[in-house]
Design a protein around this motif. Structure first.
Motif, short mmCIF file in Angstrom:
data_model
loop_
_atom_site.label_atom_id
_atom_site.label_comp_id
_atom_site.label_asym_id
_atom_site.label_seq_id
_atom_site.Cartn_x
_atom_site.Cartn_y
_atom_site.Cartn_z
N ARG A 38 73.74 90.09 62.34
CA ARG A 38 72.35 89.71 62.19
C ARG A 38 72.09 89.02 60.84
N LYS A 39 72.69 89.56 59.79
CA LYS A 39 72.51 88.96 58.47
C LYS A 39 73.08 87.54 58.43
N GLN A 40 74.24 87.32 59.08
CA GLN A 40 74.87 85.99 59.05
C GLN A 40 74.03 84.96 59.79
N SER A 43 71.00 84.14 57.64
CA SER A 43 71.30 83.30 56.47
C SER A 43 71.53 81.86 56.88
#
Length: 1177
Positions: A38-40, A43
């Motif tokens: 999710r973070k990737q 970003s």
């Protein structure tokens, strides 16, 4: 029992805890991966932004002619696509320095054991049809590109080029090139997509020189296995080269990392390619290497292995958990003394050793373990210690001191600080293995043609192929037995392409099998094979031209294929079609032998297209491109048609020779000449005339070209009506000498015949050499002899050379006329004013000298004595005056080392000559050759006293009989020490008197007596006798003319005869010569004056020199010399006996020279003149 049950329950609980821990780890890892994903994604969404120039372009002011580099930095996510413009127009960037990921891709493959390297470069990547068209700039989709790869010149390499076309649907290999030099290529693209290029380089490397002379090469592929705390097991492959003798075994060496000292592991040579290494330190990094040994000694070591750490391989099995570590030692509770090992057996069996293996005990105790190894003969109950004082730390132990054909039992005890365990169960009976036999060699080795530098080698494996690791290959030039290794890694397949061979050299091959026991013996040699390209179909013909049209028939001509596929073209096939139709129709069923063909049954007024196929022994090649549309209409134009069949010969740096065929259609009048035009590079619209006036020959040498530049030529025919249409342009040709091109060489064979020799660089099995004179005339079979030697040498021998044989000789291959050479056969000889002359001073110093015409500064001299070139030394000085043409050798004092033959070889440009002088011993040399400087005794008187006290003084009057070869035949002669007026001579052959006839002519002078034998044959062999009567007694001299003496004299006569025949006809009629000479011998009384007159001729007027005893006479009081254009005379005033000797007149001009001799005999008043002399009043 209580302690045992407690330990068991605790172990079960620990296992449950471990399973719970593992389950929790999996749940946590899944949650962490989802959060990271999710973070990737978040970003990436935040990082997307429009393109931006972080560093924009800036203005430049530069000098004209300078190179300008424009740079900028671009940012953006995803990476933006760059497009360059100039003044608003799109630029196509050809540079490979762009940093875009989608514009260039490079990768470099590592070299394998055979030496392959691959370089990949993606040149173009296009994502749309529009982008592809912009790159190609042509609707025909032809891509031209260049690839430059720098290879060190020391590498002996062959190149292979593979082209791949990648589209969204498929990947297809379009074409494969095999070439020695890669420059530019052009190919069609089947559809839009990505083109990639793969260049493979085959590098050939050779082993370093042996550590000792005749020593073996290095072993290969040393591998380490079964690593324990104090033990490892090594295996390797035998070397490919045994050296001067077969490999007897191997030495194993080890080195602790960081110490740098290599220690030998085995005291005795190990024959097999495997060895157990024992006695290592635990926790130490070791490297290992192996040396091969033969009778010459130990060879170079193999490549060292990677560092290996000695450790307990079972350590990881004692770990019971991850987060909570519990070892078996901790679970053993109060157990201290170890249990006995189990499963004792042999894991490695050889004919020299056995490696024992066992399983550690459980429980083993909490302290470090070591082991005792015991052995017993099978059937006996007594046990002795096999490990002796060795410390065995790991469950492996090699035993070497076993007897062959004897069985043993082994058992092992465990030891720690608390005590020794009971012995293990005895092993099964163990004995040394049988020696492993060497493998059988391969058979049926077959070499097949591949390329001009490689051969495909095939062989069959032996019937018993068990334990064979691979094969080693070897090659040698046929007949030399100089074997070289092909591969340093055993090949597992039964075929291999051997690269790096020399074109047109003949090779043989052989193969070895490889196993752990060693290498087999060599296989039988293959049949010799000449390295040249494999046969294939010819390439397509080109340049189809219309040569003649009658209204219903057309005569077509075309250019031969650029490659005949290694076999001569045997014929051509034609297809035709009318313009506007797609169907091709066959024209001829039988192949056309020539490069022209008449097509019949055509319709007048229609347009036709044609294509041509070439065929050789392999088959029919691909068709040529379709010709232009030809109108079938009868020719009535007054000008001639076009020449055809343009071919290049003798292509050299800066020059070439062009040949063509005369047009079939002459027009209204015969063809009177030809005009040639040339175009440089690919500029077909810019033609420059080569000759202002038409030439009549169908060959023309073009000179003054730029070396390496590409040219095209065309020819037009001329008649009285004008200039006809030009021929089709020739194929592009580079004015550059092909590597390995040879020129014609001239020489003299062992039989004395002059020959011309030519070596072909490339030649097919059915190629023939074609000799011609002045490009068009065939050589005269009655005057010359042609032959082919060693399948590559063409030799033209002149059987009876004369002036008729002079001219320009050419040679070419029948199927490859580009391989050709020429030689302008002329008689260019340096004229000699005087041959070798000898002068000896009173003190014994000697001067050898000869003189030629004046030479240029570039003239060269080689002096050869007894087949060795000599130079100046302290006791022998050499002078060479080029302006005067004088060669001198000055000896301070003669010695036996100075005896022999002296040859002066002179070269000035293409003109050359040589002169030889031979002497056996010093006395003979002085008698036959020298001119004294002052009075001296040639021989001292001898005396004797008889019984009546009478004194007798004797002097030898003549030397022994000798033979001299001349251009006319043989001369037998006897040198005289002094001359007697009453001397009478007679010659006998086989006891029969020889009278003067057409073949035998006796003669004499004051210096010698001789007989000339013209045109000698085998019938002239035998014993010759010379009888000389001095008025009181008869003296005899004998000479046996037979055996080697006759053979050597006959060979020298043939050589002189050929040289005279070659030189004499070419001397022009206006050379300097003596038209009316002098008598052989003249006699005059002392005190009178003698006038000698000669008539001479020559244009220009010759120079005149009078000589006395071969030295020039100055014009002084005693001698009066007059020189006129056609006559010259010398007057000797008041002659005396000292004026006796040889007088000569030497005349010369630029065309040649001639000498006339006369012997002058001065007698005193009251004496009689010699009988054979002309008396002067």
């Amino acid at each position: 029992d209580y302690h045992r049950d407690k330990w068991t329950r605790f172990g079960n609980e620990a296992e449950k805890v471990e399973l719970d821990v593992i389950r929790n780890q999996r749940v946590l890892r899944t949650r962490a991966d989802k959060l990271a994903l999710r973070k990737q994604v978040f970003s990436r969404k935040l990082s997307r932004r429009a393109p931006d120039f972080a560093v924009p372009l800036r203005a430049h002011t530069v000098w004209e002619g300078m190179m300008v580099k424009l740079c900028c930095t671009v940012q953006g996510c995803p990476p933006p696509t760059l497009t360059w413009y100039k003044d608003g127009e799109l630029l196509t960037i050809c540079s490979e320095n762009s940093e875009q990921k989608n514009s260039e891709h490079k990768s470099l493959g590592q070299r394998s054991n055979w030496g392959w390297e691959s370089f990949h470069r993606k040149l173009i990547k296009c994502d749309s049809e529009c982008e592809m068209k912009n790159v190609l700039k042509a609707p025909s989709y032809h891509l031209q590109m260049g690839l430059i790869l720098e290879i060190p010149p020391s590498l002996n390499s062959s190149f292979f080029l593979f082209l791949y076309f990648c589209s969204p649907v498929y990947t297809r290999r379009i074409i494969v090139y095999s070439l020695r030099f890669l420059s530019w290529f052009q190919l069609p693209l089947p559809s839009l997509g990505c083109l990639s290029v793969q260049l493979s380089l085959f590098c050939l490397s050779s082993d370093a020189s042996a550590a000792v002379k005749g020593g073996p090469a290095s072993p290969l592929a040393v591998e380490v296995s079964d690593v324990n705390k104090d033990y490892v097991f090594l295996t390797w492959q035998p070397p490919s080269a045994d050296g001067a003798s077969p490999v007897e075994g191997y030495y194993v060496e080890r080195c602790a990392l960081g110490q740098g000292e290599w220690v030998r592991c085995n005291a005795h040579v190990q024959k097999m390619c495997h060895f157990p290494v024992f006695g290592l330190k635990e926790g130490t990094l070791y490297q290992f290497r192996v040396r091969a040994v033969n009778q010459a000694g130990a060879g170079r070591p193999s490549k060292a292995t990677e560092p290996v750490l000695t450790s307990d391989p079972l350590e990881h099995t004692r770990t019971m958990g991850r987060t909570i570590t519990i070892t078996k030692d901790e679970l053993e509770g109060q157990v201290k003394a170890p249990f006995p090992p189990t499963n004792v057996h042999a894991c490695e069996v050889s004919d020299t050793y056995v490696v024992l293996s066992w399983t550690e005990p459980e429980p083993r105790g909490r302290e470090p373990l070591t082991f005792y190894v015991e052995r017993s003969l099978a059937g006996r109950g007594s046990w002795d210690l096999a490990s002796l004082d060795l410390v065995v730390s790991s469950p492996r132990f090699p035993v070497f001191d076993l007897q062959k054909e004897t069985q043993y039992h082994f058992r092992v005890r465990s030891i720690n600080k608390y005590g020794v365990s009971d012995p293990s169960e005895p092993s099964a009976p163990i004995a040394l293995g049988k020696p492993q036999a060497l493998p059988a060699p391969p058979h049926s080795v077959l070499a097949v043609r591949d390329t001009d530098t490689s051969v495909l080698l095939q062989w069959k494996e032996p019937n018993d192929n068990t334990d064979i690791l691979g094969y080693y290959l070897y090659y040698s030039e046929a007949g030399k037995q100089d074997w070289k290794t092909v591969n340093n890694k055993p090949l597992t397949k039964t075929r291999f392409t051997v690269h790096g061979l020399k074109t047109w050299k003949e090779y043989v091959f052989r193969v070895k099998s490889v196993s752990r026991a060693g290498n087999s013996r060599y296989s039988d040699e293959s049949q010799p094979i000449v390295v040249k390209s494999a046969l294939s179909v010819p390439s397509p013909p080109s340049a189809i031209a219309l040569l003649l049209c009658t209204g219903s028939e057309m005569v077509l001509g075309w250019r031969a294929p650029s490659s005949n596929g290694g076999n001569p073209v045997r014929g051509y096939y034609l297809d035709q079609r009318e313009t506007g139709t797609e169907t091709w129709k066959e024209v001829n069923v039988r192949p056309a032998k020539e490069k022209q063909f008449k097509v019949s049954n055509l319709t007048s007024g229609c347009f036709y297209q044609f294509r041509v196929f070439a065929a050789n022994m392999v088959g029919v090649g691909k068709p040529s491109d379709a010709s232009e549309a030809f109108l079938c209409e009868k020719w009535t134009m007054p000008e001639p048609g076009c020449p055809y069949d343009l071919e290049f010969r003798e292509v050299r740096n800066g020059s070439l020779v062009l040949g063509w065929a005369t047009p079939l259609y002459e027009g209204r009048s015969p063809v009177t000449g030809y005009l040639l035009e040339i175009s440089q590079g690919d500029q077909l619209d810019s033609w420059t005339s080569l000759n202002k006036k038409p030439i009549s020959e169908t060959l023309y040498k073009v000179s003054g070209l730029q070396a390496g530049q590409t040219y095209r030529l065309r020819v037009s025919a001329v008649n009285e009506a004008g200039v006809g249409p030009a021929s089709l342009p020739s194929e592009p040709v580079a004015a550059q000498t092909r590597p390995g091109t040879r020129d014609i060489e001239v020489g003299v064979d062992d039989d004395g015949f002059i020959f011309l020799g030519f070596e072909a660089v490339e030649m097919n099995d059915e190629s023939k050499f074609l000799w011609s004179k002045n490009y068009t005339e065939p050589t005269d079979a009655e005057r010359t002899k042609t032959e082919t030697r060693q399948n590559r040498w063409a030799v033209l021998t002149f059987t009876d050379p004369s002036e008729e044989d002079l001219g320009l000789y050419t040679v070419e291959l029948s199927d490859v006329p580009q391989i050709s050479a020429s030689y302008d056969f002329t008689a260019e000889v340096i004229a000699l004013k005087s041959g070798w002359q000898v002068e000896v001073s009173e003190k014994g110093a000697m001067r050898l000298w000869l003189q030629t015409e004046s030479l240029s500064d570039s003239a060269e001299l080689r002096l050869i004595c007894n087949d060795r070139e000599i130079s100046s030394t302290p006791h022998r000085r050499i002078n060479f005056d080029k302006a005067k043409g004088l060669v001198e050798i000055l000896f301070d004092q003669l010695s036996q080392d100075d005896e022999g033959s002296y040859t002066a070889q002179l070269r000035d440009g293409r003109a050359k000559n040589q002169c030889t002088l031979v002497f056996v011993d010093q006395s003979i040399f002085i008698i036959t050759c020298c001119v004294s400087q002052g009075p001296y005794f040639q021989e001292y008187l001898t005396w004797s006293v008889n019984e009546d006290c009478e004194l007798t003084i004797k002097s030898l009057s003549a030397g022994p009989l000798r033979i001299q070869s001349t251009a006319e035949g043989f001369r037998l002669y006897c040198a005289l020490k002094y001359y007697i007026n009453s001397l009478k001579t007679s010659w006998f052959f086989r006891e029969k008197r020889i009278d003067q006839d057409a073949r035998t002519k006796p003669g004499s002078s004051m210096q010698k007596v001789w007989i000339d034998i013209s045109n000698p044959t085998e019938n002239d062999k035998g014993k010759y006798t010379l009888e000389m009567f001095d008025g009181k007694e008869t003296h005899k001299g004998l000479f046996e003319l037979s055996g080697e003496v006759f053979a050597e004299a006959l060979l020298e006569h043939q050589r002189l005869k050929i040289l005279a025949q070659l030189l004499s006809p070419v001397l022009p009629t206006d050379r300097a010569k003596v038209t009316k000479g002098l008598p052989d011998v003249v006699a005059i009384m002392e005190g009178k004056s003698l006038c000698l007159t000669c008539f001479i001729d020559g244009d220009p007027a010759p120079e005149i020199f009078w000589l006395r005893n071969d030295r020039e006479i100055p014009d002084q009081a005693q001698f009066t010399i007059t020189k006129e254009p056609k006559r010259s005379s010398i007057t000797i005033n008041k002659v005396n006996t000292e004026d006796s000797g040889k007088y000569s007149i030497f005349v010369c001009n630029k065309h040649g020279s001639e000498t006339a001799d006369v012997t002058v005999s001065v007698y005193k008043q009251g004496d009689k003149p010699p009988a054979n002399a002309v008396e002067m009043v």
